[in-house]
Every structure is written in C-alpha cells, then in structure tokens.
Design an enzyme around this catalytic site. Structure first.
Site, PDB file in Angstrom:
ATOM      1  N   HIS A   1       0.617   6.554 -19.139  1.00  0.00           N
ATOM      2  CA  HIS A   1      -0.670   6.199 -19.743  1.00  0.00           C
ATOM      3  C   HIS A   1      -1.011   7.325 -20.722  1.00  0.00           C
ATOM      4  O   HIS A   1      -0.699   8.491 -20.448  1.00  0.00           O
ATOM      5  CB  HIS A   1      -1.818   6.180 -18.736  1.00  0.00           C
ATOM      6  CG  HIS A   1      -1.657   5.252 -17.575  1.00  0.00           C
ATOM      7  ND1 HIS A   1      -0.942   5.578 -16.456  1.00  0.00           N
ATOM      8  CD2 HIS A   1      -2.178   4.026 -17.339  1.00  0.00           C
ATOM      9  CE1 HIS A   1      -1.009   4.593 -15.587  1.00  0.00           C
ATOM     10  NE2 HIS A   1      -1.749   3.626 -16.089  1.00  0.00           N
TER      11      HIS A   1
ATOM     12  N   ASP B   1      -2.397  10.397 -19.022  1.00  0.00           N
ATOM     13  CA  ASP B   1      -1.562  11.153 -18.076  1.00  0.00           C
ATOM     14  C   ASP B   1      -0.988  12.377 -18.753  1.00  0.00           C
ATOM     15  O   ASP B   1      -0.758  13.403 -18.114  1.00  0.00           O
ATOM     16  CB  ASP B   1      -0.320  10.360 -17.626  1.00  0.00           C
ATOM     17  CG  ASP B   1      -0.642   9.037 -17.019  1.00  0.00           C
ATOM     18  OD1 ASP B   1      -1.732   8.895 -16.468  1.00  0.00           O
ATOM     19  OD2 ASP B   1       0.221   8.131 -17.090  1.00  0.00           O
TER      20      ASP B   1
ATOM     21  N   GLU C   1       0.198  -6.892 -16.072  1.00  0.00           N
ATOM     22  CA  GLU C   1       0.564  -6.509 -14.697  1.00  0.00           C
ATOM     23  C   GLU C   1      -0.467  -7.025 -13.708  1.00  0.00           C
ATOM     24  O   GLU C   1      -1.604  -6.558 -13.690  1.00  0.00           O
ATOM     25  CB  GLU C   1       0.677  -4.986 -14.597  1.00  0.00           C
ATOM     26  CG  GLU C   1       1.072  -4.529 -13.202  1.00  0.00           C
ATOM     27  CD  GLU C   1       1.294  -3.019 -13.114  1.00  0.00           C
ATOM     28  OE1 GLU C   1       1.722  -2.426 -14.116  1.00  0.00           O
ATOM     29  OE2 GLU C   1       1.037  -2.454 -12.051  1.00  0.00           O
TER      30      GLU C   1
ATOM     31  N   ASP D   1       6.881   2.830  -9.945  1.00  0.00           N
ATOM     32  CA  ASP D   1       5.436   3.096  -9.926  1.00  0.00           C
ATOM     33  C   ASP D   1       5.123   3.518  -8.488  1.00  0.00           C
ATOM     34  O   ASP D   1       4.498   2.784  -7.724  1.00  0.00           O
ATOM     35  CB  ASP D   1       4.680   1.835 -10.343  1.00  0.00           C
ATOM     36  CG  ASP D   1       3.207   2.121 -10.619  1.00  0.00           C
ATOM     37  OD1 ASP D   1       2.768   3.252 -10.329  1.00  0.00           O
ATOM     38  OD2 ASP D   1       2.510   1.226 -11.108  1.00  0.00           O
TER      39      ASP D   1
HETATM   40  C1  XLS Z   1      -2.065   0.624 -10.704  1.00  0.00           C
HETATM   41  C2  XLS Z   1      -1.052   0.136 -11.608  1.00  0.00           C
HETATM   42  C3  XLS Z   1      -0.767   1.075 -12.746  1.00  0.00           C
HETATM   43  C4  XLS Z   1      -0.043   0.332 -13.825  1.00  0.00           C
HETATM   44  C5  XLS Z   1      -0.158   0.954 -15.155  1.00  0.00           C
HETATM   45  O1  XLS Z   1      -2.283   0.144  -9.633  1.00  0.00           O
HETATM   46  O2  XLS Z   1       0.107  -0.156 -10.909  1.00  0.00           O
HETATM   47  O3  XLS Z   1      -0.053   2.160 -12.282  1.00  0.00           O
HETATM   48  O4  XLS Z   1       1.297   0.148 -13.519  1.00  0.00           O
HETATM   49  O5  XLS Z   1      -1.477   1.023 -15.553  1.00  0.00           O
HETATM   50 NI    NI Z   2       0.192  -0.057  -7.449  1.00  0.00          NI
HETATM   51 NI    NI Z   3       2.013  -0.630 -11.680  1.00  0.00          NI
END
Ligand code: XLS
Ligand code: NI
Ligand code: NI
Length: 437
Positions: free
Chosen positions: A100, A103, A231, A338
């Site tokens: 991000h 980050d 996502e 992740d």
């Molecule tokens: C949070 C999400 C985040 C995404 C990217 O729960 O998984 O990490 O993958 O914003």
């Molecule tokens: Ni997550």
């Molecule tokens: Ni994620």
C-alpha cells in the site's frame, strides 16, 4: 549492512531434507504439467505484513525485533527498510511483492509532501527491482487508516474524503506503473457501513462504481496496463462490507459496467469470514471469468477474525491448485502471502520459516493436484456423475431443443425420472487422500 546476515539463499533440498531453511517441495524450475513451478505459483510478499507489522495487538505493545529498522518515520529509515525487504525477497526466493502507498513511506503534513516522500522511497524500489529482477505483483492504496476515512473513502458521506482517496489512488497507479506492477488491487478498507439508519446505501454504491471507473479511465490515460482486482472481504472493519464475497463483487462489477476491467483478488481468510472456503471462491470466480489473483493465507476457525496466518495446510493448497490448474493458471496474478507471523514469533528468522512453509505447502499442493489430474480418476467420477447430460434428453436440453411444454410431454410419457446415482463423496475424499499421503 545485511539485515539477515545469518541466512543465505534458501535452496531446494528435496522431501527428505530436515533443514528448516530449505525447500522440500518448491523447486522453482521443475516442470509441472510442462510449466516451471515458479511460473505456476508466482509467489509474492506483502510489504505491510513482512516489514511493517510490529506485533502489537489491542492488548499489548509491539514485540517484533527488526534490527534494520530504527523505528523512526524518517525517509532514510523507510529507504533502508526497502533494502532489507529486497534482501529478504532474494534470499527467500520470492519473485514478486505488493504494498500500500502508506506502508512504504510516511505521510507528510500535506498531500504534496506525502507524494514527495513516496517518490523518494519508490526510487529505492526501482533501484532494487532493477538490481534483482524482482517486480511488483500489484499496487494498492491505504484508504482506511487515516481518520479522514472514518466513514469510508469512495463510499464516504464526506465528498472531500472521496476526493482525497481519488488523489491517493491516482498517485498509487502512477507508482504502480513506474514499478511495472502487473496489477492494482481495490480492497474496500472501510467501504461498507455500520448502521443502516444513517446510511444512503444506493448513493454509496453508485459512488464506489464512479470511483472505480475513474481509476480505470486514469490508467488508460497514462498507459498503465496492469490488471485491476477487487478483493472481497465480508466484514472487518465495517459490519457490512460492500465487497462481501466473489458473488457480491461480481454482481457489483456487472451492474456498474466494470466487468471488462476488474477481476477478483481472492483471500483465503476473507473467504472463510464470508462462510465459504477459498476453493469455493476461486471456483466461483473462475467459472464466471473473474479469477485474477490470490491473497494466500489462512484464518483460525476458532478465532473467527482476519488472523492472516501463513498457509501450511496441504489439503487446502491441493484444492486451490486443482482449481487453478483446471482454469489454466495465473496470467497477471499470483500467490501473494497476505500473511503475518504471530506476535510471539518475533525474530527475523521467523519471517523465513513462515514464507518457506507457505511456499512449500503450495508447491506440494501443486504436485498433488497435478498427479490427481494426470490419473484422471477424479475427473472420471465427475464425468460419470453428470453423464445424464451427455446424451438423450440431457444433451437435447443443453443444446436448446426443449422448453417447459416439451419437457412436460416427455415426462408425462415416461411417467417417472430415471433413478439417481450415488454422489460418492466419501469415495472421492479418500481418493484425494491417496494422492496426498
Ligand atoms: C485486509 C486486506 C488487505 C488487502 C490490501 O484485510 O487483505 O491486506 O489485501 O489492501
Ligand atoms: Ni486478510
Ligand atoms: Ni488481502
């Protein structure tokens, strides 16, 4: 100075190895179904977890020991972190990364200052990427951390929050282009709501679609050709996230004319939060033409929130790889860990154990899945189960030769349906175990 002086490049040593810093199954150039394992798996590391998680939780202070990080918000520290990150990626054999905007670089007092800080850190990403050949899987923007996003970003009741988010995503797309990212991910963050009485849902959904269209248009304008991903996550931080699961997201994309531009980035832990499992989400998305990328992790069924743990369950990775192989594999996407080490696993070496374990679990899953496919035994069961559709009335229905009237005539004449055959669930579960053990 090296960040991980005690670790050399992790090597493949084969299934009999007892070396915890070696791969037992992940052999990057080994061919599976005619393609190198590293091309199937396309492993990626999440900067936010690996470099920024400090181990604090609602009850306790930071625990992580990260000797290369002086804990300050200086640009120099941010740049050093990137160098440590690439050392980690190189040594662990990860080919891709994701971050991000927030980050990697601190926020300044104004947006202009923040953008400048980001540029200074992205410069180091570029240098390190050129040095190592490790590239960006996808970029994204943090539209949830700052209080200006307390009501959400694209779905905020505050128009200025929407505008600020737009400015941030504009910059994040530029940075993704600069780093040759293969994609860009929208994760809702706070795109959802807590209380229906103070919420204009229709307006919020319309705004979210407008926001995504603006991103797509801007990418076109500047020539960013990466794939956009959406996502899903059903809850956390808001009670009702609009991106609940693949079905909800795909419905949204279709309803708002975004289906040609956005695919799914599916996270295992989010699938379970939605009451599904990851293979269901992958199969659903892929069957609808929306399988993009995977956020590889796992949750804890006894805790029930987004624990983002490293995936080590070979039964799960086998099912995931079965779906992936069935639909021809990743194109722009990959397996992005992740995932974060537990706060008690605070030493730098734990980052290696975690990623090696995840990579090996997927490599083994890939091999088991390929063996299952090669034997054809599972396919044969499914084929037999649907065989009534291959000829006679089934084939006629599929080819469009029937309507309710003709089917009623057919059944009136026949009097009773043919008997059903067994589903053989236990048989197929045992079959999969046979390939695994
Ligand atoms: C949070 C999400 C985040 C995404 C990217 O729960 O998984 O990490 O993958 O914003
Ligand atoms: Ni997550
Ligand atoms: Ni994620």
């Amino acid at each position: 100075m090296a960040a991980f002086p005690d670790v050399t490049k992790v090597q493949y040593e084969g299934p009999d190895s007892k070396n915890p810093l070696a791969f037992r199954f992940y052999n990057p150039d080994e061919l599976v179904e005619g393609k190198a394992m590293k091309e199937h798996l396309r492993f990626s590391c999440a900067f936010w977890h690996t470099m920024r998680m400090n181990g604090s939780d609602p009850f306790g202070m930071p625990t992580m020991s990260r000797p290369w990080d002086d804990g300050s918000d200086s640009i120099e520290n941010a740049q050093n972190r990137v160098r440590a990150f690439f050392e980690f990626l190189e040594k662990a054999g990860l080919q891709y990364y994701a971050f991000h905007d927030r980050d990697v670089a601190p926020e300044g007092k104004t947006l202009a200052e923040t953008n400048k800080y980001l540029d200074e850190v992205v410069k180091v990403f570029k240098e390190e990427s050129e040095r190592t050949g490790i590239t960006m899987l996808w970029g994204t923007a943090n539209l949830f951390g700052n209080p200006r996003f307390m009501h959400g970003a694209a779905t905020s009741c505050n128009a200025d929050s929407f505008a600020y988010a737009a400015a941030q995503v504009k910059k994040a797309i530029e940075v993704s282009k600069e780093l040759n990212a293969q994609g860009y991910t929208f994760w809702g963050g706070r795109e959802g709501y807590q209380c229906i009485w103070n919420t204009d849902m229709k307006r919020e959904l319309d705004h979210l679609a407008k926001f995504m269209h603006m991103a797509v248009d801007y990418a076109k304008e500047i020539g960013f050709t990466g794939q956009f991903y959406f996502e899903p996550k059903p809850k956390e931080p808001t009670k009702h996230q609009y991106d609940y699961d693949c079905a909800a997201c795909i419905n949204f994309l279709r309803a708002y004319d975004l289906a040609d531009y956005v695919k799914m980035n599916i996270e295992t832990n989010h699938a379970t939060l939605a009451g599904h499992n990851v293979e269901h989400e992958m199969e659903y998305a892929a069957s609808q033409g929306f399988l993009g990328s995977v956020d590889a992790n796992t949750g804890d069924m006894l805790l029930g929130w987004d624990t983002d743990q490293f995936p080590t369950d070979v039964s799960m990775t086998t099912k995931m790889m079965l779906v992936l192989l069935k639909y021809g594999g990743f194109t722009t996407g990959g397996l992005n860990f992740d995932a974060k080490v537990r706060r008690e696993s605070f030493e730098p070496i734990d980052l290696f154990y975690a990623h090696i374990g995840g990579m090996d679990a997927f490599a083994k899953g890939l091999k088991v899945a390929a063996a299952i496919r090669e034997s054809g035994e599972l396919d044969a069961v499914v084929k037999a189960r649907y065989s009534s559709w291959d000829s006679g009335i089934g084939a006629e229905i599929e080819s469009g030769k029937h309507d309710f009237k003709s089917l009623s005539e057919y059944m009136l004449k026949k009097g009773e349906a043919d008997a059903c055959v067994s589903g053989r669930q236990e048989f197929v579960e045992n079959l999969i175990n046979r390939f695994m053990f």
